[in-house]
Write an enzyme that holds these catalytic residues in place. Structure first.
Site, short mmCIF file in Angstrom:
data_model
loop_
_atom_site.label_atom_id
_atom_site.label_comp_id
_atom_site.label_asym_id
_atom_site.label_seq_id
_atom_site.Cartn_x
_atom_site.Cartn_y
_atom_site.Cartn_z
CG HIS A 106 0.55 -6.58 2.59
ND1 HIS A 106 -0.39 -5.76 2.00
CD2 HIS A 106 1.49 -6.80 1.64
CE1 HIS A 106 -0.03 -5.51 0.75
NE2 HIS A 106 1.11 -6.14 0.51
CD GLU B 146 -2.15 -10.11 4.38
OE1 GLU B 146 -1.95 -9.22 5.23
OE2 GLU B 146 -2.83 -9.94 3.36
CG HIS C 209 -1.85 -1.24 1.18
ND1 HIS C 209 -2.94 -1.39 0.36
CD2 HIS C 209 -1.77 -2.39 1.91
CE1 HIS C 209 -3.51 -2.56 0.57
NE2 HIS C 209 -2.81 -3.20 1.51
CD GLU D 147 -2.31 -3.40 5.08
OE1 GLU D 147 -1.58 -4.25 4.54
OE2 GLU D 147 -3.47 -3.16 4.71
#
Length: 478
Positions: free
Chosen positions: A379, A441, A310, A325
């Protein structure tokens, strides 16, 4: 036709759906892998401020997914044998098998029709999407066809052409990002840019011959055919004031991009005819803008790309306490970077080192351009279910399975969170990269227990160390 894969994901990546306005795209023709879709008279294709959108019913009517509408919840679910996607009107998150995908703007209905923007189909799924404004035609080319086939296509070059009577589009500029002292240009079609310096004032000029702005570029940068110029302000680089772009010539069609400098800078041009051009201002002082900016080849070192997920206009999910995030991803990635910089056998490349947003395609192409040995995307996770928690590692291609297994082992030792395992998932950055690639993740920012750990400095340090240990084990570095 085998379209289930990309069309299911078409539902997932809904983005930018303000109230549609049927503009010049109304009554357009839609071609799916060269075959025209049969549309009823009441179905329109919408061009909303340069973004072409199609009704969701076009997909369901032509492909026959199991689509259910829940009037009470104002939600739609789409499923096949192993995947379920759920979206709710006016909510910024969609679910895919319970995992959350963040939407910048929530899905919306217009006269009982849900509209799907085509841009994300192209970016996220590797789907080639072309809009011919004169012919009023949309071309969708799914990756499982094995070729870029539309009516009248030139099979020898793979360049899509409009049907007879339509206009022939040349090369288009589809994306532009300035990050890490590099200007990254994304084009559709091969181009040989002309790059040179000018002074008084200092600047670097990039001319793109036979090139036009794409509709996607104009929509992202907020201008139209009548205003063919703009600028990108650079706020975090003392050597660069801004990047200007304009239609320099109509005959031949030439785009000019100017990097306005505060001091003279050398540069390197990276262009491998893949549609991704880098003007790198990190060149050595004596390079004269001619030396390659790729990591040295043949020195025995391994090249690792670290990708903080992101960033910039795409903050990702928001944690329980309101942390983005993208900020968490960058914090961990910078810790990983600091550790890898100490490894004498590793060349490190960061996809971003600030709050900028390289597109997913740009991230993958960067890794391909530098011929990376591995690609690691970092992430935080999220879910509408606050109980969802734990650590998982995602991969897409079989050659990435071993890397995923090794990275997950070290990541679990570092986090101590619930083990959600190693999983396959069709993600652009792990699919389009040509080397083993994984997406980590680390934990759920939307879970109160996970978040309490994720935001701790000592936890992030352990995770960074675990990531580095996994990278070193996989690469055989002691």
């Amino acid at each position: 036709m085998k379209k289930l894969g990309f069309l299911l994901m078409l539902f997932v990546f809904l983005l930018t759906v303000p109230k549609p306005v049927a503009a010049d795209a109304a009554n357009a023709h839609i071609f799916l892998d060269g075959e025209p879709l049969s549309l009823t008279s009441d179905v329109q294709v919408v061009n909303q401020k340069g973004t072409v959108m199609i009704p969701i019913r076009i997909v369901s009517e032509n492909l026959g997914f199991n689509v259910k509408w829940n009037k009470a919840e104002q939600s739609v679910t789409v499923e096949n044998a192993d995947t379920l996607v759920k979206m709710t009107l006016n909510q910024h998150q969609a679910e895919i098998n319970g995992a959350v995908v963040e939407l910048a703007i929530p899905p919306m209905l217009d006269k009982q029709t849900t509209y799907v923007p085509l841009r994300f189909v192209s970016e996220q799924m590797g789907l080639d999407v072309k809009w011919d404004n004169q012919a009023k035609a949309v071309y969708l080319i799914s990756p499982d066809t094995g070729a870029e086939t539309v009516p009248g296509s030139d099979a020898g070059t793979g360049t899509a052409q409009p049907p007879a009577g339509g206009s022939q589009a040349g090369v288009t500029l589809t994306g532009m990002t300035f990050a890490d002292n590099r200007l990254m240009l994304e084009t559709e079609g091969k181009i040989a840019p002309s790059v040179f310096r000018m002074n008084a004032p200092e600047r670097i000029v990039i001319d793109l011959p036979q090139t036009n702005f794409s509709e996607r570029f104009m929509a992202e940068h907020g201008f139209s055919d009548s205003k063919r110029s703009g600028e990108l302000i650079v706020t975090d680089n003392p050597d660069v004031a801004k990047v200007r772009y304009a239609m320099f010539s109509d005959n031949p069609s030439t785009l000019r991009i100017v990097i306005d400098l505060t001091t003279a800078k050398n540069y390197t041009v990276i262009n491998d005819d893949s549609g991704f051009i880098i003007i790198d201002l990190n060149a050595a002082e004596d390079s004269g803008g001619t030396l390659p900016a790729l990591p040295p080849v043949g020195d025995g070192k391994k090249t690792v790309v670290i990708d903080p997920g992101h960033g910039g206009t795409d903050p990702g999910v928001t944690s329980v306490s309101g942390v983005k995030e993208s900020d968490f991803n960058l914090a961990v990635a910078l810790k990983v970077s600091a550790l890898l910089e100490e490894e004498k056998d590793i060349h490190l490349v960061m996809s971003r080192s600030d709050d900028s947003y390289p597109t997913l395609k740009e991230r993958a192409q960067l890794a391909n351009n530098v011929k990376a040995d591995i690609f690691v995307s970092i992430h935080g996770n999220g879910s509408t279910a606050s109980s969802a928690n734990g650590t998982e590692t995602l991969y897409t291609r079989d050659e990435s399975k071993l890397l995923a297994s090794v990275m997950h082992k070290h990541l679990m030792q570092a986090t101590g969170l619930r083990d959600r395992g190693v999983k396959y998932q069709n993600i652009l950055v792990t699919r389009e990269t040509k080397m083993p690639a994984v997406l980590l993740e680390i934990g759920f920012m939307t879970n109160q227990g996970d978040e309490a750990q994720l935001l701790r400095e000592d936890f992030q340090n352990r995770v960074a160390q675990g990531i580095v240990e996994g990278i070193k084990e996989y690469l055989g570095i002691r």
